[in-house]
Motif scaffolding. Structure first.
Motif, PDB file in Angstrom:
ATOM      1  N   ALA A  47       0.833  -1.206   0.000  1.00  0.00           N
ATOM      2  CA  ALA A  47       0.000   0.000   0.000  1.00  0.00           C
ATOM      3  C   ALA A  47       0.863   1.251   0.000  1.00  0.00           C
ATOM      4  O   ALA A  47       0.558   2.228  -0.695  1.00  0.00           O
ATOM      5  N   LEU A  48       1.944   1.236   0.779  1.00  0.00           N
ATOM      6  CA  LEU A  48       2.861   2.380   0.771  1.00  0.00           C
ATOM      7  C   LEU A  48       3.524   2.555  -0.585  1.00  0.00           C
ATOM      8  O   LEU A  48       3.708   3.684  -1.060  1.00  0.00           O
ATOM      9  N   ALA A  51       1.020   4.125  -2.833  1.00  0.00           N
ATOM     10  CA  ALA A  51       0.801   5.533  -2.483  1.00  0.00           C
ATOM     11  C   ALA A  51       1.959   6.415  -2.962  1.00  0.00           C
ATOM     12  O   ALA A  51       1.748   7.553  -3.367  1.00  0.00           O
ATOM     13  N   GLU A  52       3.180   5.887  -2.921  1.00  0.00           N
ATOM     14  CA  GLU A  52       4.347   6.689  -3.286  1.00  0.00           C
ATOM     15  C   GLU A  52       4.624   6.696  -4.791  1.00  0.00           C
ATOM     16  O   GLU A  52       4.968   7.721  -5.354  1.00  0.00           O
ATOM     17  N   SER A  78      -3.803   2.179   0.361  1.00  0.00           N
ATOM     18  CA  SER A  78      -2.984   3.299  -0.110  1.00  0.00           C
ATOM     19  C   SER A  78      -3.772   4.605  -0.081  1.00  0.00           C
ATOM     20  O   SER A  78      -3.207   5.661   0.172  1.00  0.00           O
ATOM     21  N   LYS A  79      -5.079   4.526  -0.338  1.00  0.00           N
ATOM     22  CA  LYS A  79      -5.912   5.736  -0.258  1.00  0.00           C
ATOM     23  C   LYS A  79      -6.077   6.189   1.191  1.00  0.00           C
ATOM     24  O   LYS A  79      -6.301   7.369   1.453  1.00  0.00           O
ATOM     25  N   SER A  81      -3.658   5.953   3.374  1.00  0.00           N
ATOM     26  CA  SER A  81      -2.315   6.141   3.915  1.00  0.00           C
ATOM     27  C   SER A  81      -2.125   7.496   4.579  1.00  0.00           C
ATOM     28  O   SER A  81      -1.155   7.695   5.299  1.00  0.00           O
ATOM     29  N   PHE A  82      -3.069   8.417   4.383  1.00  0.00           N
ATOM     30  CA  PHE A  82      -2.943   9.718   5.044  1.00  0.00           C
ATOM     31  C   PHE A  82      -3.112   9.596   6.556  1.00  0.00           C
ATOM     32  O   PHE A  82      -2.617  10.437   7.292  1.00  0.00           O
ATOM     33  N   VAL A  85      -0.709   3.764   7.421  1.00  0.00           N
ATOM     34  CA  VAL A  85      -1.025   2.493   6.772  1.00  0.00           C
ATOM     35  C   VAL A  85      -1.172   1.383   7.805  1.00  0.00           C
ATOM     36  O   VAL A  85      -2.041   0.524   7.691  1.00  0.00           O
TER      37      VAL A  85
END
Length: 132
Positions: A47-48, A51-52, A78-79, A81-82, A85
């Protein structure tokens, strides 16, 4: 207390919340808040990476790189991740468990099962090991 439609669903949701929260509470207080198993760490890492960098073509963090197999769960994490995670990896299965109970309740209601039968079926499902 009389078993009504609203009371039964409320009691079942409370039981589900307690059962689903218990492993996380035990891990938090006795095991330094580590996640259960190795799967959640892989999910969080992918997921990270999404996101990156976006969706990868292969997983480079293993000994010999393997092609990445898309999983929608990685995209959802990933969505989220704000928030974090690791926290999202703990919250998402919890939310999925609660939604599963509600969906199962509605399916049983649609099948015209009685209130007591629905309550007993869902309570046995909640306390079964497969639910956790």
């Amino acid at each position: 207390m009389k078993l009504t439609e609203r009371n039964s669903l409320f009691l079942l949701l409370i039981a589900a919340v307690l059962i689903l929260a218990l492993p996380h509470v035990i891990r938090h207080f006795f095991y330094n808040d580590i996640m259960i198993g190795i799967g959640p760490y892989y999910e969080a890492r992918m997921a990270l990476a999404i996101a990156e960098q976006g969706i990868p073509s292969q997983d480079n963090m293993v000994f010999s790189p393997k092609p990445y197999i898309f999983n929608p769960y990685h995209l959802i994490l990933s969505k989220l991740s704000f928030i974090n995670v690791e926290l999202a990896s703990k919250i998402m299965p919890f939310i999925a468990g609660i939604l599963c109970i509600i969906l199962f309740y509605l399916i049983l209601k649609k099948l015209n099962t009685g209130l007591k039968e629905r309550y007993n079926i869902l309570l046995s499902f909640i306390i079964s090991p497969i639910f956790v």
